[in-house]
Design a protein around this motif. Structure first.
Motif, PDB file in Angstrom:
ATOM      1  N   ARG A   1     -15.573  38.174  -7.683  1.00 51.38           N
ATOM      2  CA  ARG A   1     -16.469  37.028  -7.505  1.00 51.38           C
ATOM      3  C   ARG A   1     -16.303  36.425  -6.127  1.00 51.38           C
ATOM      4  NH1 ARG A   1     -16.215  33.705 -13.186  1.00 51.38           N
ATOM      5  NH2 ARG A   1     -16.814  35.472 -14.478  1.00 51.38           N
ATOM      6  N   GLY A   2     -17.425  36.109  -5.513  1.00 46.05           N
ATOM      7  CA  GLY A   2     -17.417  35.454  -4.213  1.00 46.05           C
ATOM      8  C   GLY A   2     -17.183  36.395  -3.050  1.00 46.05           C
ATOM      9  N   ALA A   3     -16.948  37.660  -3.307  1.00 46.12           N
ATOM     10  CA  ALA A   3     -16.733  38.621  -2.224  1.00 46.12           C
ATOM     11  C   ALA A   3     -18.043  39.329  -1.904  1.00 46.12           C
ATOM     12  CB  ALA A   3     -15.685  39.644  -2.635  1.00 46.12           C
ATOM     13  N   ALA A   4     -18.172  39.763  -0.683  1.00 48.39           N
ATOM     14  CA  ALA A   4     -19.343  40.559  -0.294  1.00 48.39           C
ATOM     15  C   ALA A   4     -19.308  41.856  -1.097  1.00 48.39           C
ATOM     16  CB  ALA A   4     -19.286  40.867   1.196  1.00 48.39           C
ATOM     17  N   SER A   5     -20.455  42.464  -1.318  1.00 46.90           N
ATOM     18  CA  SER A   5     -20.496  43.691  -2.116  1.00 46.90           C
ATOM     19  C   SER A   5     -19.692  44.795  -1.466  1.00 46.90           C
ATOM     20  CB  SER A   5     -21.946  44.145  -2.323  1.00 46.90           C
ATOM     21  OG  SER A   5     -22.510  44.470  -1.072  1.00 46.90           O
TER      22      SER A   5
ATOM     23  N   ARG B   1      -7.617  45.293  -3.013  1.00 47.85           N
ATOM     24  CA  ARG B   1      -8.958  44.782  -3.280  1.00 47.85           C
ATOM     25  C   ARG B   1      -9.203  43.512  -2.468  1.00 47.85           C
ATOM     26  NH1 ARG B   1      -9.209  40.117  -5.818  1.00 47.85           N
ATOM     27  NH2 ARG B   1      -7.521  39.464  -7.156  1.00 47.85           N
ATOM     28  N   PRO B   2     -10.487  43.233  -2.215  1.00 45.77           N
ATOM     29  CA  PRO B   2     -10.820  41.978  -1.529  1.00 45.77           C
ATOM     30  C   PRO B   2     -10.414  40.807  -2.402  1.00 45.77           C
ATOM     31  CG  PRO B   2     -12.710  43.458  -1.581  1.00 45.77           C
ATOM     32  CD  PRO B   2     -11.655  44.044  -2.472  1.00 45.77           C
ATOM     33  N   PRO B   3     -10.052  39.704  -1.883  1.00 45.16           N
ATOM     34  CA  PRO B   3     -10.017  39.326  -0.463  1.00 45.16           C
ATOM     35  C   PRO B   3      -8.712  39.683   0.231  1.00 45.16           C
ATOM     36  CG  PRO B   3      -9.489  37.410  -1.761  1.00 45.16           C
ATOM     37  CD  PRO B   3      -9.753  38.553  -2.734  1.00 45.16           C
ATOM     38  N   TYR B   4      -7.788  40.339  -0.443  1.00 49.77           N
ATOM     39  CA  TYR B   4      -6.501  40.676   0.155  1.00 49.77           C
ATOM     40  C   TYR B   4      -6.625  41.741   1.232  1.00 49.77           C
ATOM     41  CZ  TYR B   4      -5.056  38.173  -3.978  1.00 49.77           C
ATOM     42  OH  TYR B   4      -4.916  37.219  -4.953  1.00 49.77           O
ATOM     43  N   THR B   5      -7.493  42.699   1.020  1.00 47.61           N
ATOM     44  CA  THR B   5      -7.737  43.777   1.975  1.00 47.61           C
ATOM     45  C   THR B   5      -9.241  44.013   2.033  1.00 47.61           C
ATOM     46  OG1 THR B   5      -5.653  44.821   1.361  1.00 47.61           O
ATOM     47  CG2 THR B   5      -7.226  46.180   2.539  1.00 47.61           C
ATOM     48  N   GLU B   6      -9.797  43.965   3.205  1.00 46.30           N
ATOM     49  CA  GLU B   6     -11.250  44.130   3.336  1.00 46.30           C
ATOM     50  C   GLU B   6     -11.668  45.585   3.509  1.00 46.30           C
ATOM     51  OE1 GLU B   6     -13.624  41.980   2.709  1.00 46.30           O
ATOM     52  OE2 GLU B   6     -12.069  40.543   2.200  1.00 46.30           O
ATOM     53  N   ALA B   7     -10.925  46.350   4.266  1.00 48.21           N
ATOM     54  CA  ALA B   7     -11.305  47.741   4.531  1.00 48.21           C
ATOM     55  C   ALA B   7     -10.192  48.664   4.032  1.00 48.21           C
ATOM     56  CB  ALA B   7     -11.543  47.948   6.021  1.00 48.21           C
ATOM     57  N   VAL B   8     -10.417  49.288   2.895  1.00 54.46           N
ATOM     58  CA  VAL B   8      -9.424  50.179   2.304  1.00 54.46           C
ATOM     59  C   VAL B   8      -9.798  51.619   2.650  1.00 54.46           C
ATOM     60  CG1 VAL B   8      -8.349  50.952   0.170  1.00 54.46           C
ATOM     61  CG2 VAL B   8      -9.044  48.573   0.420  1.00 54.46           C
ATOM     62  N   THR B   9      -8.837  52.350   3.161  1.00 56.94           N
ATOM     63  CA  THR B   9      -9.075  53.747   3.532  1.00 56.94           C
ATOM     64  C   THR B   9      -8.471  54.686   2.487  1.00 56.94           C
ATOM     65  OG1 THR B   9      -7.008  53.942   4.767  1.00 56.94           O
ATOM     66  CG2 THR B   9      -8.931  53.114   5.982  1.00 56.94           C
TER      67      THR B   9
END
Length: 75
Positions: A67-71, A9-17
């Motif tokens: 919280r604080g992450a882009a949607s 999950r964000p902010p640890y990983t931005e693009a999860v496949t």
């Protein structure tokens, strides 16, 4: 728990496949079952568990609000 499973999950990983989720599910099922590669008579149950955990992972990540992450970074 499995040290090789990464946070998805964000902010640890931005693009999860799908591949990321499946790899985490595979590690989880391996750890829980005690099998790295199951015998033929257990393969169906093992593979089904990996698919179900992958789906549960996708559902969880889709439902989380950070919280604080882009949607939704996955979309």
């Amino acid at each position: 728990m499995c040290r090789s499973i990464k946070t998805l999950r964000p902010p640890y990983t931005e693009a999860v496949t799908e591949e990321d989720m499946r790899a985490a599910a595979l590690q989880y099922v391996r750890k829980i079952s005690g099998f790295r590669r199951p015998a033929a008579h257990n393969a169906e149950a093992f593979d089904r568990a990996v698919e179900e955990v992958t789906a549960a992972t996708e559902n969880l990540l889709d439902a989380l609000t950070v919280r604080g992450a882009a949607s939704s970074a996955r979309r």
